[in-house]
Scaffold this active site. Structure first.
Site, PDB file in Angstrom:
ATOM      1  CB  SER A  11      -0.958  -0.002   1.184  1.00 31.52           C
ATOM      2  OG  SER A  11      -0.280  -0.206   2.405  1.00 31.52           O
ATOM      3  CG  ASP A  68      -1.824  -9.130  10.196  1.00 30.80           C
ATOM      4  OD1 ASP A  68      -2.494  -8.091  10.231  1.00 30.80           O
ATOM      5  OD2 ASP A  68      -0.863  -9.298   9.426  1.00 30.80           O
ATOM      6  CG  HIS A  96      -0.790  -5.205   1.825  1.00 37.78           C
ATOM      7  ND1 HIS A  96      -0.041  -5.157   2.985  1.00 37.78           N
ATOM      8  CD2 HIS A  96      -0.910  -3.913   1.418  1.00 37.78           C
ATOM      9  CE1 HIS A  96       0.275  -3.908   3.262  1.00 37.78           C
ATOM     10  NE2 HIS A  96      -0.245  -3.131   2.332  1.00 37.78           N
ATOM     11  NE  ARG A 148       3.003  -3.844  13.324  1.00 32.52           N
ATOM     12  CZ  ARG A 148       2.814  -4.081  12.028  1.00 32.52           C
ATOM     13  NH1 ARG A 148       2.163  -3.196  11.284  1.00 32.52           N
ATOM     14  NH2 ARG A 148       3.275  -5.181  11.469  1.00 32.52           N
ATOM     15  CG  HIS A 197       6.987  -9.028   9.658  1.00 31.00           C
ATOM     16  ND1 HIS A 197       7.942  -8.242   9.051  1.00 31.00           N
ATOM     17  CD2 HIS A 197       5.828  -8.316   9.634  1.00 31.00           C
ATOM     18  CE1 HIS A 197       7.385  -7.102   8.690  1.00 31.00           C
ATOM     19  NE2 HIS A 197       6.113  -7.116   9.022  1.00 31.00           N
TER      20      HIS A 197
END
Length: 488
Positions: free
Chosen positions: A295, A427, A325, A381, A372
């Site tokens: 993005s 996620d 994504h 996060r 990742h």
């Protein structure tokens, strides 16, 4: 003065800008009317940099740009031919993974520390960014200020910026009509892309470019568009949500709330302060992730052609819609739900999940939410969300399961010898946090991601125009040319 724009570097001639409202001829007839386009342009002019807080913001951006000028000039003039790495055939074929060829000032992803916003870790951002009254989460609009200026805003500056974004949130009626008339089964991300593109005739950059504005002022008009877009995207996104999932019964915007709190309020799934806080948390944590993800890179690439922020970020949103994504958080949530169901309601244990993970891998399936492309430790996060969950809903069944997975799954993945990073990423828990407060509509999760990522993407567009970065044009190769290169 804005003479620092481009850091004094020569820019290519004007070409590549795509700012024509002719695009809308492919939309329904109502978009083709001159009155609709005129309304959008007037909406774009409604608010401008005469606002004191925007003037302050511009001054701080200009001061930072002047500070960065010697560094930029030195790198470009004295060190331009210094190599910073090598490109292998594997990198060329493998999605340019690890190729150092992008400039993004707003954030940097460290393999061990995670993302840093202007050099600050997310833990530091959480501790230093202003919060909502009584809140503990750094406000995402404050992170926008940080990304643009390299300064932590004061509480007063953050409040003024929130108020400014509310003032810029007006959406022309024809855009609402477009969204309201779409079939309910059109994916929310498709609707968001269409809505953002329909707002493009109000672009301040597009109008200024066509009027022949100075190159040194490009960044000012880009900033105007960026603030407008950030102000508009929560209302547009909430409109889509209420249309698709609540039969078009809308909740009005409340300008007394902060940017993220108001977005949470308009969604209407939970009116508690906790839901506002978890929304603020999600939007702050996902605001930026350096320049190489799909993005961010797509937004930068399209913006490098001098397409305005509405064109550029619409392209970024289309990239975010891709399953590789932006869909990861809902896939992780679905995996947790399936796992919870397969366990038959049993209290999860490390031993139980260890065997479950082994069986999953043996069946040729993947375990989403772990690993990742850059990070080599647990995603900060994830840890920040985990701390929030432990404080606010420690007994939630899915969180308890996710917490056991955190202990059980990494050793299983590590034992395969095939995984560089077996630790959970953001996620693995973000969907769980959303569903806890009633935001269970998984097809909408990527829209929330898009609202958040707008902050980083538009900040990068502003700085790309300040630095005078050229149109992006990497060299492509064919398989034959790669083979021939090796044989030289």
């Amino acid at each position: 003065s804005s003479s620092f724009a481009g850091f004094g570097l020569r820019r290519d001639s004007k070409h590549g800008a795509a700012n024509s409202p002719l695009l809308f001829r492919s939309f329904p007839a109502m978009l083709a009317t001159r009155s609709a386009v005129r309304a959008a342009r007037l909406a774009g002019r409604r608010y401008n940099s005469s606002s004191p807080i925007v003037s302050t913001l511009q001054n701080k951006i200009e001061a930072l740009a002047k500070k960065k000028t010697p560094q930029m000039m030195s790198l470009r003039k004295e060190l331009a031919n210094t190599p910073i790495g090598e490109v292998t055939i594997g990198m060329c074929i493998g999605g340019a993974r690890g190729v150092k060829c992008l400039l993004s000032e707003t954030s940097l992803l460290d393999p061990m520390e995670g993302i840093r916003y202007r050099g600050r870790t997310l833990e530091e951002c959480m501790a230093q960014l202003p919060t909502a009254p009584g809140g503990k989460v750094g406000l995402p609009e404050a992170s926008l200020w940080l990304l643009l200026t390299d300064e932590m805003p004061t509480s007063a500056e953050t409040t003024a910026l929130s108020e400014e974004l509310h003032k810029r949130s007006h959406i022309p009626e024809y855009v609402y009509k477009l969204i309201d008339n779409l079939p309910r089964d059109v994916h929310p991300m498709t609707q968001l892309s269409m809505g953002l593109l329909a707002l493009q005739p109000g672009s301040k950059f597009g109008q200024a470019y066509r009027a022949g504005c100075k190159k040194s002022d490009y960044w000012i008009h880009t900033l105007e568009d960026s603030l407008n877009l950030v102000g508009q995207i929560p209302l547009l996104s909430a409109r889509i949500f209420r249309n698709v999932f609540f039969d078009g019964k809308h909740i009005p915007s409340d300008p007394s709330l902060d940017w993220a709190g108001n977005y949470a309020q308009m969604l209407g799934v939970n009116d508690t302060e906790e839901f506002k806080e978890v929304t603020r948390l999600y939007l702050m944590l996902h605001a930026d992730h350096e320049g190489g993800n799909v993005s961010a890179h797509t937004t930068h690439l399209v913006g490098s052609a001098l397409s305005d922020p509405y064109y550029a970020y619409t392209a970024g949103v289309c990239g975010l819609a891709g399953p590789l994504h932006g869909l990861a958080n809902q896939e992780c949530l679905r995996w947790l739900k399936d796992t919870h169901k397969n366990l038959g309601g049993k209290e999860p244990t490390v031993e139980m999940l260890t065997q479950y993970a082994k069986d999953t891998l043996a069946a040729g399936k993947v375990i989403p939410g772990f690993g990742h492309g850059v990070l080599r430790k647990t995603d900060p996060r994830y840890m920040i969300q985990r701390d929030f969950a432990k404080k606010h809903f420690p007994d939630d069944p899915l969180f308890k399961l996710a917490n056991v997975c955190y202990e059980a799954i990494p050793p299983v993945l590590e034992a395969t010898g095939k995984v560089k990073n077996p630790w959970p990423n953001v996620d693995a828990l973000s969907g769980t946090c959303m569903q806890r407060y009633g935001l269970t509509q998984e097809d909408y999760y990527t829209v929330v991601f898009a609202v958040s990522r707008s902050l980083g993407c538009v900040s990068n567009l502003v700085w790309s125009r300040i630095m005078g970065l050229p149109i992006e044009r990497p060299k492509s190769m064919t398989l034959d040319s790669l083979e021939a290169y090796v044989k030289k």
